[in-house]
Write an enzyme that holds these catalytic residues in place. Structure first.
Site: not given
Length: 278
Positions: A35-38, A171
């Site tokens: 789970d990478i939300e970068q 963002r």
């Protein structure tokens, strides 16, 4: 999770994967959920490194733990949500399946700053259609649904139940669901029972909501998301899009606030919960 800037280095990737494989073996796990939300820019070094990480992780787990699965969490839409411009087709090809996080869909709002549903039906459907039109096999898509909703403080509340909220950027977007607070389904339903409006239905978003006055009295509007019948509508998308199965993202652990009367929904449609949310 792992810093995307670090995984550009093949040596770092290999060491990270070895650590996760050994961890899985020690704890008798049958796979890993990434789970990478970068933020990642398209065609950047991190863009290609992330795809390589998923591919190499899958190869290592399949080799070292036969029968194991590697899964990857993606946003509700592939259109660079939250500036996450990943190689979605490459990632889907490289792992066993992808978990589509069909919630927090108001993380970037470019129009009016008002309270909206956590997972609007048509918006959610568009996200799956976009993934499938990219060439991703729908059998590799798992529908992730929330078991929680958002509580928003209304700066003003119109007679048409439009709740204007404060601007909280995220963002690059001028407005986001960061203006609200997340609460489990059980908590929100307790508030609904004593709300001043009762549970209302937003036909455009196909989602329930209600309005209530806390103490001290400041008008709030809690946007539920999604619960029956809204959840039933979302789950019906599984058949429409020929998706693999459904998973749940609760707050505070799976099943803790799921009423027994609603568990039948999950028995009917099937359920998996990636370890990242446990």
């Amino acid at each position: 999770d792992v810093p995307v800037k670090e995984i550009v280095d093949p040596t770092f990737r290999a060491a990270w994967i070895d650590q996760k494989v050994e961890l899985a073996k020690r704890q008798y796990m049958d796979g890993i959920n990434i789970d990478i939300e970068q933020m990642v820019k398209k065609s950047s070094a991190e863009y290609y490194a992330l795809t390589a990480l998923v591919k190499e992780t899958t190869e290592a787990f399949h080799r070292e733990i036969p029968g194991s699965q590697v899964t990857f969490d993606v946003a509700w839409s592939p259109k660079c949500i939250d500036r996450r411009c990943y190689n979605y087709t490459g990632i889907a090809d490289s792992c066993d399946f992808v978990f589509v996080m069909s919630y927090d869909e108001q993380s970037q709002v470019w129009t009016d700053c008002i309270a909206r549903a956590n997972a609007p039906y048509n918006q959610t459907l568009t996200g799956y259609s976009d993934y499938i039109h990219m060439g991703i096999n729908p059998k590799k898509l798992v529908m992730g649904v929330p078991w929680y909703g958002y509580d928003y403080s209304c700066l003003s509340l119109s007679k048409a139940h439009i709740c204007s909220i404060k601007e909280v950027s995220f963002r690059g977007a001028p407005c986001s669901d960061a203006a609200g607070r997340q609460f489990p389904y059980k908590v929100i339903m307790n508030w609904a029972n004593s709300s001043m409006s009762g549970i209302l239905w937003d036909e455009e978003q196909k989602a329930p909501y209600f309005e209530y006055l806390p103490a001290p009295p400041v008008v709030l509007s809690a946007r539920l998301g999604p619960v029956p019948p809204a959840l039933t509508s979302l789950l019906a998308l599984m058949g429409k899009a020929a998706l693999s199965c459904v998973g749940v993202c609760p707050i505070g652990g799976p099943g803790k606030d799921m009423p027994r009367t609603h568990m039948a929904l999950y028995i009917k449609y099937g359920m998996m919960i990636p370890g990242a949310f446990l």
